[in-house]
Write an enzyme that holds these catalytic residues in place. Structure first.
Site, PDB file in Angstrom:
ATOM      1  N   ASN A   1     -27.164   4.595 -50.275  1.00 40.67           N
ATOM      2  CA  ASN A   1     -25.979   3.796 -49.104  1.00 40.67           C
ATOM      3  C   ASN A   1     -24.880   4.555 -48.490  1.00 40.67           C
ATOM      4  OD1 ASN A   1     -24.691   3.051 -52.005  1.00 40.67           O
ATOM      5  ND2 ASN A   1     -25.930   1.742 -51.567  1.00 40.67           N
TER       6      ASN A   1
ATOM      7  N   ARG B   1     -25.361   3.818 -43.991  1.00 40.35           N
ATOM      8  CA  ARG B   1     -24.739   2.488 -43.276  1.00 40.35           C
ATOM      9  C   ARG B   1     -23.146   2.277 -43.175  1.00 40.35           C
ATOM     10  NH1 ARG B   1     -27.998   1.396 -46.783  1.00 40.35           N
ATOM     11  NH2 ARG B   1     -27.829   0.159 -48.513  1.00 40.35           N
TER      12      ARG B   1
ATOM     13  N   CYS C   1     -32.182  -6.147 -47.973  1.00 44.57           N
ATOM     14  CA  CYS C   1     -31.875  -4.972 -46.930  1.00 44.57           C
ATOM     15  C   CYS C   1     -32.425  -4.103 -47.999  1.00 44.57           C
ATOM     16  CB  CYS C   1     -30.275  -4.534 -46.909  1.00 44.57           C
ATOM     17  SG  CYS C   1     -29.802  -5.257 -45.417  1.00 44.57           S
TER      18      CYS C   1
ATOM     19  N   CYS D   1     -43.083  -2.121 -59.576  1.00 47.94           N
ATOM     20  CA  CYS D   1     -42.236  -2.264 -58.400  1.00 47.94           C
ATOM     21  C   CYS D   1     -40.964  -1.679 -57.972  1.00 47.94           C
ATOM     22  CB  CYS D   1     -41.793  -3.932 -58.630  1.00 47.94           C
ATOM     23  SG  CYS D   1     -40.653  -4.320 -59.420  1.00 47.94           S
TER      24      CYS D   1
END
Length: 394
Positions: free
Chosen positions: A79, A82, A197, A352
């Site tokens: 995190n 940004r 994102c 994944c």
């Protein structure tokens, strides 16, 4: 054109407040009266993430009297690229707590209300009724539709922002005064068609560009100055450093704010956005899995006896990958094309990031007739956590 102020004038400013906000007091359209409106304002910021972080800082510095922040997440290291309201020492702490402490340090005159919860249909209306407007920094479509509907039903505007990779969008949605979010985006995109994102990435400084516009719009609405971006959709491209503008209008057939509205209460927004239902989650939970330690043992003892498949994108794989995994796009599983890659009876392990996309791929593969397949429980993040902590996460 300017609209009437959203908030009434509050109490007189103290000498210290006059000094703190003196640059505002010099501005035509703000002045002492406008600053007193800001001090009397109650603004809810949805999300203490990429957009919420700079928006909270600027609204606090501007002197908004009450700032609510709603977020259920904790601070992660990924995190910090940004989400500038958080610090290295905040990793693992609730975002609302970290954000509130920073806001109080920025401006002790601001009252911060911490809502450490997930905003949903059961709590949104009650929560929003305590605020004059909402600054929406949500990162998912279900919450965006929820906020739009709740704001319309409560009768307050919300300043919306959205970011992805190098692009951002901003507008003010206000049912009854202009278009709402549903007027312009009547239906959500198909699930998985727009990467998050966390999957597609985002330029960190783009958050500041978009959130600063959101904070500006909130201040303008509170004070009643300038021309809000009501009925306009701002589009920002950071790579070309260009702002474009689209004119948007209220849809008279909008089910929320049209001539004959049909939405009179909040709905199930995850279902509306096509997210997995409880029944589908139960199906995913029944799929065969392998744990990260079990997979590590398989790779040590018999690496040639099975196929390890990674359905993530190239950019994600470049950050962290499990040795020996071969890339096969998720789209190939969903379309059925991936089935031709595997021989009948061949053992396959799919993974994944955290297990959601691999479950979808596995379900499609099994539906196509290939039964000797499993997926990695917890994805590559579980691999890092349980097998090789030296690897990075994202």
């Amino acid at each position: 054109m300017a609209r009437p102020p959203l908030v009434d004038v509050g109490p007189e400013l103290s000498t210290s407040q006059v000094e703190r906000y003196s640059r505002h007091l010099l501005l035509p359209g703000v002045g002492r009266e406008g600053q007193r409106r800001l001090a009397n304002a109650r603004v809810l910021v949805v999300g203490a993430g990429g957009l919420g972080s700079p928006a909270l800082l600027y609204l606090a510095a501007a002197g908004v009297g009450t700032l609510g922040v709603v977020d259920a997440d904790v601070v992660e290291e990924s995190n910090l690229q940004r989400q500038i309201i958080h610090r290295q020492s905040d990793i693992g702490r609730p975002k609302v707590r970290s954000a509130a402490e920073t806001v109080r340090e920025v401006n002790p005159y601001v009252r911060v209300v911490e809502h450490e919860l997930r905003l949903d249909s059961s709590n949104a209306l009650e929560l929003l009724r305590g605020y004059d407007l909402v600054v929406d920094g949500a990162d998912n479509f279900a919450t965006r539709y929820l906020v739009d509907d709740a704001c319309a039903l409560v009768g307050i505007p919300h300043v919306w922002g959205s970011i992805f990779r190098f692009q951002g969008q901003v507008s003010v949605w206000w049912a009854g005064e202009g278009p709402c979010y549903r007027c312009v985006f009547p239906t959500p995109p198909p699930p998985g068609s727009v990467p998050s994102c966390a999957e597609g990435g985002v330029l960190g400084v783009l958050c500041a560009a978009v959130a600063s516009v959101q904070a500006t719009e909130a201040v303008k609405l509170i004070v009643g100055m300038g021309e809000p971006v009501l009925g306009r959709l701002l589009l920002h491209d950071a790579l070309s450093q260009r702002w474009d503008e689209l004119h948007v209008e209220r849809n008279p057939e909008c089910p929320l704010c049209g001539d004959h509205p049909t939405i009179t209460e909040l709905i199930d927004y995850e279902q509306f956005c096509g997210l997995p239902t409880q029944q589908e989650d139960d199906v995913h939970a029944m799929l065969p899995t392998v744990t990260a330690p079990e997979l590590a043992q398989m790779l040590r003892d018999r690496p040639e006896s099975f196929r390890l498949v990674d359905v993530r994108g190239e950019d994600e794989r470049s950050i962290v990958s499990i040795p020996g995994a071969e890339p096969v796009p998720l789209e190939e599983f969903v379309s059925g094309r991936a089935a031709s890659r595997f021989e009948e009876g061949e053992e396959v392990v799919i993974h994944c990031k955290v297990g959601g996309r691999s479950a979808t791929a596995l379900q499609a593969l099994i539906a196509g007739g290939h039964t000797n397949a499993r997926h990695l429980e917890g994805g590559v993040l579980a691999w890092v956590r349980e097998v090789d902590p030296s690897l990075p996460t994202y």
